[in-house]
Design an enzyme around this catalytic site. Sequence first.
Site, PDB file in Angstrom:
ATOM      1  N   HIS A  60     -74.581  32.996 -36.859  1.00 11.91           N
ATOM      2  CA  HIS A  60     -76.000  33.315 -37.005  1.00 11.91           C
ATOM      3  C   HIS A  60     -76.697  32.088 -37.573  1.00 11.91           C
ATOM      4  CE1 HIS A  60     -79.222  36.428 -38.425  1.00 11.91           C
ATOM      5  NE2 HIS A  60     -79.771  35.279 -38.083  1.00 11.91           N
ATOM      6  N   GLU A 114     -76.169  35.230 -32.875  1.00 11.77           N
ATOM      7  CA  GLU A 114     -77.197  36.191 -33.253  1.00 11.77           C
ATOM      8  C   GLU A 114     -78.318  35.487 -33.995  1.00 11.77           C
ATOM      9  OE1 GLU A 114     -75.507  38.073 -37.425  1.00 11.77           O
ATOM     10  OE2 GLU A 114     -74.912  39.025 -35.554  1.00 11.77           O
ATOM     11  N   HIS A 147     -72.399  45.215 -39.937  1.00 12.20           N
ATOM     12  CA  HIS A 147     -73.023  45.089 -41.259  1.00 12.20           C
ATOM     13  C   HIS A 147     -72.293  45.981 -42.255  1.00 12.20           C
ATOM     14  CE1 HIS A 147     -76.345  43.274 -43.576  1.00 12.20           C
ATOM     15  NE2 HIS A 147     -76.059  44.255 -44.405  1.00 12.20           N
TER      16      HIS A 147
END
Length: 237
Positions: free
Chosen positions: A43, A70, A190
């Site tokens: 990310h 991401e 997550h």
Amino acid sequence: MTKLSVNINKVATIRNARGGDTPNVTKVALDCESFGADGITVHPRPDERHIRRADVYEMRPLLRTEFNIEGYPSPEFIELVLQVKPHQVTLVPDEPSQITSNAGWDTKRNLEFLTEVLDLFAKAGIRTSVFVAADNEMVEYAAKAGADRVELYTEPYATLFPKEPELAIAPFIEAAKTARRLGLGLNAGHDLNLQNLNYLYKNIPWLDEVSIGHALISDALYLGLEKTIRAYKDCLR
């Protein structure tokens, strides 16, 4: 079988805290693959406080498993993804200053924007995933926008799981069923860890992929990276 994608942002955080190139992020990514990871997630954020754009360019030609990038689809992010062409791009609604992704897209409100971005990536042959809450309407509008997959934001599940696992998993099962009915692939991520991952998998066995970084890298401090990846893979059997 649900694939395990290891998010290596925390490795880059450790490197950046000291400067230099220890630990080497690309080597860790390749080691994760050799230890059994099915994919690597990064990310890159605008301030490059962990993964840097240079890391993305360096590791892309060396990786043998699936590569997932991401991030928020800013012009700079879109440019990076189109140049690197990962197997998958996951869109998150993060502000640049956010510590971590802590909410899913309002796909209904952002339908036009997401449709344009998803179409751009689809034309480049990149599989798309949209980060959403376990909400049927948000899943439905992700499908309308043209996403290939949704990634369910699992922090609410992880928070409630220790006390009330059945209540925690319930909305995720419903959202997962909606995704399946609409023909969407299904990812999750997550705050997933060795305590809650297997329960998620048993209740939603058609998950395509889970992306795990913080907990996995933290566990590796005690167990070692190879043993930790094997333990997470065991949760997905």
